[in-house]
Design a protein around this motif. Structure first.
Motif: not given
Length: 160
Positions: A43, A95, A139
């Motif tokens: 991240g 995601t 992320r």
């Protein structure tokens, strides 16, 4: 969509919302360890549009810890959250992208007996999230500051 898929999507939306709220709370409370835990191992965050840095979660947490000392009072208001789920390895919902507006009032540290002035800024966040074994993690975080109001100069410092 089946009822089971719809329920899973609602549960994911709630979990994503919690993550964004936890992000704001960690920054406002100065809990930099909690801030780091919100991120996936790869991240990153980018605060350059607000005069900050871009880097991995550890680097940015260290920068925030130092730069936020001048603002002992902080309160992020993250609103107008738009969540979209994406694909990773052909699995829907691994995601997510969140676009959200923010208003961030802060108060400078008091200087002797003088009242502490306020500083307010606003803009838009772009969050990229990843589902991990530990749950949803950040992320990427990108801050796009659009405006700021500096103390003693109402309306000054507007950024486009």
């Amino acid at each position: 969509m089946t009822q089971r898929v719809e329920l899973a999507t609602v549960m994911d939306r709630l979990a994503v919302d919690d993550l964004i709220t936890d992000y704001a709370g960690a920054v406002d409370d100065g809990d930099w360890e909690a801030y780091r835990r919100l991120f996936a191992p790869d991240g990153r965050a980018d605060y350059r549009s607000a005069g900050g840095i871009e880097g991995d979660a550890g680097q940015v947490a260290a920068w925030l810890a130092e730069s936020m000392r001048v603002f002992p009072v902080r309160q992020h208001l993250i609103v107008n959250r738009r969540v979209t789920f994406g694909l990773l390895e052909r699995d829907t919902g691994d995601t997510a992208r969140v676009r959200a507006d923010y208003v961030n009032p802060m108060r400078f540290a008091a200087d002797g007996g003088s009242p502490a002035p306020d500083f307010v800024c606003g803009g838009r966040y772009a969050f990229g999230l990843l589902r991990t074994a530990e749950g949803w993690r950040l992320r990427e975080v990108t801050v796009q500051e659009k405006w700021r109001r500096l103390p003693d100069r109402p309306g000054a410092g507007v950024i486009n």
